[in-house]
Enzyme design. Structure first.
Site, short mmCIF file in Angstrom:
data_model
loop_
_atom_site.label_atom_id
_atom_site.label_comp_id
_atom_site.label_asym_id
_atom_site.label_seq_id
_atom_site.Cartn_x
_atom_site.Cartn_y
_atom_site.Cartn_z
N PRO A 80 5.22 0.07 2.72
CA PRO A 80 5.89 -1.23 2.67
C PRO A 80 5.13 -2.22 1.80
O PRO A 80 3.92 -2.38 1.91
CB PRO A 80 5.88 -1.68 4.14
N THR A 81 5.85 -2.87 0.90
CA THR A 81 5.29 -3.94 0.08
C THR A 81 6.26 -5.12 0.07
O THR A 81 7.48 -4.92 0.14
CB THR A 81 5.02 -3.49 -1.37
N SER A 108 8.86 -3.67 4.42
CA SER A 108 8.04 -4.81 4.84
C SER A 108 8.86 -5.88 5.54
O SER A 108 10.03 -6.12 5.20
CB SER A 108 7.36 -5.43 3.62
N GLN A 128 8.20 -2.31 9.09
CA GLN A 128 6.82 -2.77 9.20
C GLN A 128 6.78 -4.20 9.72
O GLN A 128 7.52 -5.06 9.25
CB GLN A 128 6.13 -2.69 7.84
N TYR A 130 4.15 -7.51 10.95
CA TYR A 130 2.85 -8.16 11.07
C TYR A 130 2.81 -8.87 12.41
O TYR A 130 3.85 -9.20 12.99
CB TYR A 130 2.63 -9.17 9.94
N THR A 156 1.13 -3.35 10.71
CA THR A 156 0.11 -3.49 9.67
C THR A 156 -0.94 -4.50 10.10
O THR A 156 -0.61 -5.67 10.35
CB THR A 156 0.74 -3.91 8.34
N LYS A 254 -1.14 0.85 10.70
CA LYS A 254 -1.64 0.87 9.33
C LYS A 254 -2.82 -0.09 9.20
O LYS A 254 -2.71 -1.26 9.56
CB LYS A 254 -0.54 0.47 8.36
N SER A 276 -6.40 2.78 5.65
CA SER A 276 -5.94 1.85 4.63
C SER A 276 -6.85 0.64 4.53
O SER A 276 -7.44 0.21 5.52
CB SER A 276 -4.51 1.38 4.97
N HIS A 278 -5.40 -1.97 2.56
CA HIS A 278 -4.35 -2.79 1.97
C HIS A 278 -4.42 -2.78 0.44
O HIS A 278 -4.22 -3.80 -0.22
CB HIS A 278 -4.41 -4.22 2.51
N ASP A 309 -3.44 5.68 2.59
CA ASP A 309 -2.90 5.00 1.41
C ASP A 309 -4.03 4.30 0.68
O ASP A 309 -5.06 3.95 1.26
CB ASP A 309 -1.77 4.03 1.78
N GLY A 310 -3.84 4.14 -0.63
CA GLY A 310 -4.85 3.51 -1.46
C GLY A 310 -5.32 4.40 -2.58
O GLY A 310 -5.99 5.41 -2.35
N ILE A 312 -3.60 6.33 -4.84
CA ILE A 312 -2.85 7.53 -5.22
C ILE A 312 -2.14 7.29 -6.55
O ILE A 312 -1.28 6.40 -6.66
CB ILE A 312 -1.83 7.92 -4.14
N GLY A 332 2.04 2.65 -3.05
CA GLY A 332 2.49 1.28 -3.19
C GLY A 332 2.70 0.89 -4.64
O GLY A 332 3.81 0.90 -5.15
#
Length: 396
Positions: A80-81, A108, A128, A130, A156, A254, A276, A278, A309-310, A312, A332
């Protein structure tokens, strides 16, 4: 092959840079402060090398796996972004691309498209959230996600307020007023194809976040919702366990980077965790997620699904993550560049690039399936891993 086709994520990034206004592009590539974590997310993969085979290779490879109860065609999910204004179709185009390539999408809370539209485009949509507002506010969002048909929930927690970026932060307006349009005009005119995409829709880039809207209330702006998040006290582990109890279905946490917190996540009853930071937009100086992955996978991989994630950018990166203990990865920036470069087809293109890379790496390693990967397939330098919080338990 079509002239719009690209053969690497790096080429998608180059095309996105040529197509997007400078401030929009810089918002995609920036990280916190000096960018140490952003850089390490990428560089750490280069420190891992393979142990390939030369004979007895498999003629066919299986890339499918199951994540959060969903069978997906390749071990890559959409992370999700927020506010995907790089293209008018935004998250709906991404959802359609993911569905076309047989994978799931995380949507997101700060997305520019409502969950109802995105879930209709891809039934494997994970919503997702917050920790923003009161518990009643959060429950209202969960109820809306259920009614929309969300396949699961992503909480997240790996987002903290970044006070500065050494290269400067782009100006992002609260709303696109006439004054802001005049201010933005030189950048927009320098990228006429991007402007034309929006002109065809007869709509301006939307900076509202409809998934944060209360029933009967106007859609808040991104910064309005962001301000509410900043004013909400961070959740405790009891809050995480409470939220888990409110969702009867797959639940991904996450933002885990420490072993002790991975254990606390298990205690809270989550279905899966994503290792993650972020994407380097959290506390700068946090190590790359691939460095933290092995210790976390060893600690809790037998109890919950572990994702990463991060950083890739290639199919070989995906394979390295799987070999070190991840069930799958989330991407992302990579798909956002594809979206900017060529809309839905560009996102499909990115997923195809990763699929091809995974397949060719499996071939070289002599494996029939992604499930056959192990640490024997990679060489891990002695100083590579970071076992943060190992041997302790978080008490917050």
């Amino acid at each position: 092959m079509s002239a719009t086709w690209f053969e690497s994520v790096a080429e998608a990034q180059r095309r996105a840079k040529k197509r997007l206004p400078a401030s929009v592009y810089s918002a995609l590539i920036a990280g916190s402060e000096k960018g140490l974590t952003l850089k390490d997310n990428l560089d750490a993969f280069d420190e891992l090398t393979f142990a390939p085979r030369t004979a007895g290779l498999s003629g066919e490879r299986a890339l499918a796996t199951t994540v959060l109860g969903r069978e997906i065609a390749l071990p890559v999910l959409i992370s999700p972004t927020g506010v995907q204004a790089v293209h008018p179709d935004g998250e709906v185009a991404v959802a359609r691309a993911a569905a076309a390539r047989g994978t799931a999408i995380g949507l997101s809370s700060f997305a520019s498209k409502p969950i109802e539209e995105v879930a209709a485009a891809n039934p494997a949509t994970f919503f997702q959230v917050y920790w923003t507002g009161s518990r009643d506010d959060i429950l209202a969002r969960l109820d809306r996600a259920r009614r929309a048909g969300a396949a699961g929930l992503i909480l997240t927690l790996d987002w903290s307020f970044s006070h500065s970026r050494d290269w400067g932060s782009p100006h992002i307006p609260e709303k696109l007023t006439f004054r802001e349009l005049l201010r933005f005009a030189p950048e927009g005119l320098a990228r006429p194809r991007w402007l034309l995409d929006y002109a065809r829709t007869r709509r301006l880039p939307d900076l509202g976040v409809p998934n944060m809207a209360e029933p009967g209330s106007p859609i808040p702006t991104f910064f309005g919702a962001y301000g509410q998040w900043m004013q909400t006290p961070p959740p405790s582990w009891d809050d995480v366990a409470w939220l888990r109890s409110q969702w009867d279905g797959p639940f991904l946490l996450k933002g885990v980077i420490r072993v002790d917190e991975a254990r606390r996540a298990v205690d809270a009853g989550v279905s899966a965790i994503s290792v993650s930071n972020h994407g380097g937009n959290n506390l700068d100086g946090t190590p790359a997620t691939i460095r933290a992955l092995p210790a976390i996978a060893d600690a809790v991989g037998g109890q919950v699904e572990v994702l990463l994630d991060g950083g890739i950018r290639r199919g070989s990166d995906v394979v390295k993550a799987l070999a070190l203990g991840a069930r799958a990865v989330l991407i992302g920036r990579a798909y956002l560049w594809g979206l900017a470069a060529n809309g839905q087809a560009g996102v499909e293109n990115v997923l195809d690039v990763l699929r091809t890379g995974i397949d060719s790496t499996l071939l070289a390693l002599g494996h029939r399936s992604v499930h056959d990967l192990s640490r024997d397939d990679v060489r891990i330098p002695e100083t590579f891993t970071r076992a943060l919080g190992a041997g302790t338990r978080s008490s917050v």
